[in-house]
Scaffold this active site. Sequence first.
Site, PDB file in Angstrom:
ATOM      1  N   HIS A 270      -8.496   1.362 -11.035  1.00 35.05           N
ATOM      2  CA  HIS A 270      -7.404   2.138 -10.429  1.00 35.05           C
ATOM      3  C   HIS A 270      -7.167   3.506 -11.093  1.00 35.05           C
ATOM      4  O   HIS A 270      -7.308   4.552 -10.465  1.00 35.05           O
ATOM      5  CB  HIS A 270      -6.076   1.383 -10.557  1.00 35.05           C
ATOM      6  CG  HIS A 270      -6.028   0.033  -9.951  1.00 35.05           C
ATOM      7  ND1 HIS A 270      -6.063  -0.193  -8.601  1.00 35.05           N
ATOM      8  CD2 HIS A 270      -5.899  -1.199 -10.527  1.00 35.05           C
ATOM      9  CE1 HIS A 270      -5.943  -1.491  -8.359  1.00 35.05           C
ATOM     10  NE2 HIS A 270      -5.856  -2.120  -9.520  1.00 35.05           N
TER      11      HIS A 270
ATOM     12  N   ASP B 235       1.327   4.136 -18.405  1.00 34.77           N
ATOM     13  CA  ASP B 235       1.931   2.887 -18.946  1.00 34.77           C
ATOM     14  C   ASP B 235       0.773   2.117 -19.592  1.00 34.77           C
ATOM     15  O   ASP B 235       0.350   1.079 -19.101  1.00 34.77           O
ATOM     16  CB  ASP B 235       2.627   2.079 -17.845  1.00 34.77           C
ATOM     17  CG  ASP B 235       1.713   1.622 -16.717  1.00 34.77           C
ATOM     18  OD1 ASP B 235       0.691   2.307 -16.450  1.00 34.77           O
ATOM     19  OD2 ASP B 235       2.007   0.587 -16.092  1.00 34.77           O
TER      20      ASP B 235
HETATM   21  O1  RIB Z   1      -1.448  -1.306  -9.186  1.00 38.48           O
HETATM   22  C1  RIB Z   1      -2.295  -0.851 -10.187  1.00 38.48           C
HETATM   23  C2  RIB Z   1      -1.527  -0.083 -11.219  1.00 38.48           C
HETATM   24  O2  RIB Z   1      -0.583  -0.948 -11.847  1.00 38.48           O
HETATM   25  C3  RIB Z   1      -2.356   0.494 -12.326  1.00 38.48           C
HETATM   26  O3  RIB Z   1      -1.798   1.720 -12.716  1.00 38.48           O
HETATM   27  C4  RIB Z   1      -2.198  -0.523 -13.427  1.00 38.48           C
HETATM   28  O4  RIB Z   1      -2.408   0.049 -14.702  1.00 38.48           O
HETATM   29  C5  RIB Z   1      -0.784  -0.961 -13.250  1.00 38.48           C
HETATM   30  O5  RIB Z   1       0.082  -0.028 -13.852  1.00 38.48           O
HETATM   31 CA    CA Z   2      -1.269   2.101 -15.057  1.00 37.36          CA
END
Ligand code: RIB
Ligand code: CA
Length: 343
Positions: A246, A11
Amino acid sequence: MEKKKMILDLDTGIDDALAIAYAAGRTDIELLGITSVFGNVTADRAAENSLDILALLGREDVPVYQGEGAPLGEETYAPAAISRQIHGENGVGEIRLAPSGRKTETESGVDFLIRSIMTLGKELTIVATGPLTNLAAVFRRCPQAAGQLGKLVIMGGAVTVPGNVCPWAEANILGDPAAAKTVFESGADIVLVGLDVTMRTLLTRKETAQMRAWGTETGEKLADMTEFYLKAYERLAPWMGGCAIHDPLAVGIAADPSLAETFSTYLTAETEGPLRGRTIGRQELLRTPGGNTAVCLNVDAERYLKGFMEAVGRSAKAPEMNGPERGADAGAPAEGSAGKDNL
Ligand code: RIB
Ligand code: CA
């Protein structure tokens, strides 16, 4: 060195963009394609961001496929205010990227994923860093795909730590809990890279200064984006002292499982009630040995960060030299080749 065949399901917000740069720069990954999903931005915007980031990295050989635009059973989707604060209205920190001029492929993201799983089977790793709607659509349409796929590495969930949208839920899982439940219970071989480990891996202004010191437009844009993300963390979670990396961590652990220590369980997601979006072990399988999900509980954050900066630097220092064969030339060691394989 045999490269890992990988598809990214994104995303594309800022950390997803960094995941592309990291995957593109690792010498041990063959990036087969990117599928888009709604989440930080709409699925259309996520696809466009992926195309533009690939262009910035000189990786226009990587195809991008349009994925699902809304959670299962819903028609529309609009990004939440918090996503816009963290990733910007355009998903890449309001940074203007040169439009790639490329379009998404005509095949849908879900069709591409099914075709790739059925063709490559255990050779294929999928890394999903947004809501799990594309993967749920794959397993609902083609249940046998779950057992054919190599690994599914998911950035999502919070098993031993609080969530980031509310005390029990992480954003990607809460984005479509029914999809997450379908995926967790599909029988696929899953690695969960949740907040349990991603919150221990941080970027700071030291790294953005390093990105700028690479002296390229690509390095500057990545630093600009990361600083937008850093500022959001400074406002929302000042105690952290940086921003969590992340999504790239899911790529890192997919390529090099020795970066993490894991615990196996039969995982699922709550789809209803007050704990909607929680990732939790399946009670009915508590006495069944094994598990379908290796939940990452610890990470070698120092080695990951070092490898991350090396690989992103490789992508950003000379984007005109990038391409599918890059990994074969430079003689760069595969990141994190040491350590025990504990997945
Ligand atoms: O919680 C972190 C996630 O949420 C990551 O993938 C960030 O890009 C959002 O999509
Ligand atoms: Ca993400």
